[in-house]
Design a protein around this motif. Structure first.
Motif, mmCIF file in Angstrom:
data_model
loop_
_atom_site.group_PDB
_atom_site.id
_atom_site.type_symbol
_atom_site.label_atom_id
_atom_site.label_comp_id
_atom_site.label_asym_id
_atom_site.label_seq_id
_atom_site.Cartn_x
_atom_site.Cartn_y
_atom_site.Cartn_z
ATOM 1 N N VAL A 42 6.291 -4.480 0.795
ATOM 2 C CA VAL A 42 6.796 -3.168 0.369
ATOM 3 C C VAL A 42 7.740 -3.317 -0.828
ATOM 4 O O VAL A 42 7.676 -2.543 -1.782
ATOM 5 C CB VAL A 42 7.483 -2.441 1.544
ATOM 6 N N TRP A 45 5.765 -3.809 -3.952
ATOM 7 C CA TRP A 45 4.726 -2.792 -4.169
ATOM 8 C C TRP A 45 4.877 -2.172 -5.552
ATOM 9 O O TRP A 45 5.861 -1.514 -5.846
ATOM 10 C CB TRP A 45 4.863 -1.705 -3.104
ATOM 11 N N ASP A 46 3.910 -2.366 -6.399
ATOM 12 C CA ASP A 46 3.937 -1.730 -7.712
ATOM 13 C C ASP A 46 2.605 -1.051 -8.047
ATOM 14 O O ASP A 46 2.347 -0.704 -9.179
ATOM 15 C CB ASP A 46 4.351 -2.721 -8.799
ATOM 16 N N TRP A 47 1.770 -0.885 -7.032
ATOM 17 C CA TRP A 47 0.506 -0.198 -7.228
ATOM 18 C C TRP A 47 0.754 1.303 -7.299
ATOM 19 O O TRP A 47 1.652 1.824 -6.630
ATOM 20 C CB TRP A 47 -0.458 -0.481 -6.064
ATOM 21 N N LEU A 49 -0.375 3.626 -5.754
ATOM 22 C CA LEU A 49 -0.997 4.134 -4.532
ATOM 23 C C LEU A 49 0.062 4.348 -3.468
ATOM 24 O O LEU A 49 1.054 3.629 -3.421
ATOM 25 C CB LEU A 49 -2.018 3.123 -3.994
ATOM 26 N N ASP A 50 -0.175 5.310 -2.584
ATOM 27 C CA ASP A 50 0.733 5.532 -1.457
ATOM 28 C C ASP A 50 0.400 4.638 -0.275
ATOM 29 O O ASP A 50 1.252 4.390 0.579
ATOM 30 C CB ASP A 50 0.686 6.996 -1.008
ATOM 31 N N ALA A 51 -0.844 4.158 -0.222
ATOM 32 C CA ALA A 51 -1.277 3.347 0.914
ATOM 33 C C ALA A 51 -2.505 2.521 0.533
ATOM 34 O O ALA A 51 -3.216 2.846 -0.417
ATOM 35 C CB ALA A 51 -1.603 4.234 2.110
ATOM 36 N N CYS A 89 1.313 1.413 4.275
ATOM 37 C CA CYS A 89 1.878 2.515 3.489
ATOM 38 C C CYS A 89 3.033 2.010 2.632
ATOM 39 O O CYS A 89 3.778 1.116 3.047
ATOM 40 C CB CYS A 89 2.371 3.633 4.412
ATOM 41 N N LYS A 90 3.175 2.611 1.474
ATOM 42 C CA LYS A 90 4.235 2.248 0.538
ATOM 43 C C LYS A 90 5.621 2.381 1.177
ATOM 44 O O LYS A 90 6.561 1.684 0.812
ATOM 45 C CB LYS A 90 4.130 3.141 -0.697
ATOM 46 N N THR A 91 5.738 3.246 2.145
ATOM 47 C CA THR A 91 7.006 3.482 2.840
ATOM 48 C C THR A 91 7.384 2.358 3.796
ATOM 49 O O THR A 91 8.500 2.326 4.309
ATOM 50 C CB THR A 91 6.934 4.781 3.661
ATOM 51 N N GLY A 92 6.433 1.454 4.074
ATOM 52 C CA GLY A 92 6.675 0.374 5.024
ATOM 53 C C GLY A 92 6.040 0.632 6.372
ATOM 54 O O GLY A 92 6.056 -0.220 7.251
#
Length: 143
Positions: A42, A45-47, A49-51, A89-92
């Motif tokens: 997480v 994460w630099d994509w 995308l949200d997931a 998910c980007k949120t973890g």
């Protein structure tokens, strides 16, 4: 297959799952390592995308090679779980979609950030289309 992981030297991973995981062999997943690696993912994460949905189908004995989804299973969980989807998910938040037998093992990583969902069987489909819509809603921030 030449996958690294918790396999003794010379053990074919496809055979392991047919005779090991499915036969009720003890599977020990380190929740602390899983959560630490998830946090690392997480943070990096630099994509745009949200997931990301990682889907691993059946593992055939004659399949050879390294695949990114297999590598992610091994890196996060220490094992490969065929016929399992991992929604990152980007949120973890993580959702693990698998059959009841695999979920028994995956309960070891269940937490506030990790949700387990039992895969529903639908005649003629590898995955229930309604469950895919549910995963998409989770990826967009819904429950």
């Amino acid at each position: 297959s030449s996958c690294s992981g918790p396999f003794p030297t010379g053990v074919d991973t496809a055979s392991f799952f047919v005779s090991g995981l499915m036969a009720g062999m003890a599977i020990d997943i380190d929740q602390k390592v899983f959560l630490r690696r998830l946090q690392h993912l997480v943070a990096a994460w630099d994509w745009p995308l949200d997931a990301i949905l990682l889907v691993l189908g059946k593992v055939a004995e004659d399949e050879v090679g390294e695949y990114k989804v297999l590598a992610m299973h091994n890196w996060l969980l220490g094992y490969e779980f065929p016929e399992t989807a991992i929604l990152l998910c980007k949120t973890g938040r993580v959702v693990l979609l698998a059959g009841a037998n695999k979920l028994k093992h995956l309960k070891q990583v269940e937490s506030a950030e990790v949700m387990l969902v039992e895969r529903r069987d639908v005649a003629g489909a590898a995955i229930d289309p309604e469950q895919l819509r549910e995963l998409a809603a989770i990826a967009r921030g819904g429950k």
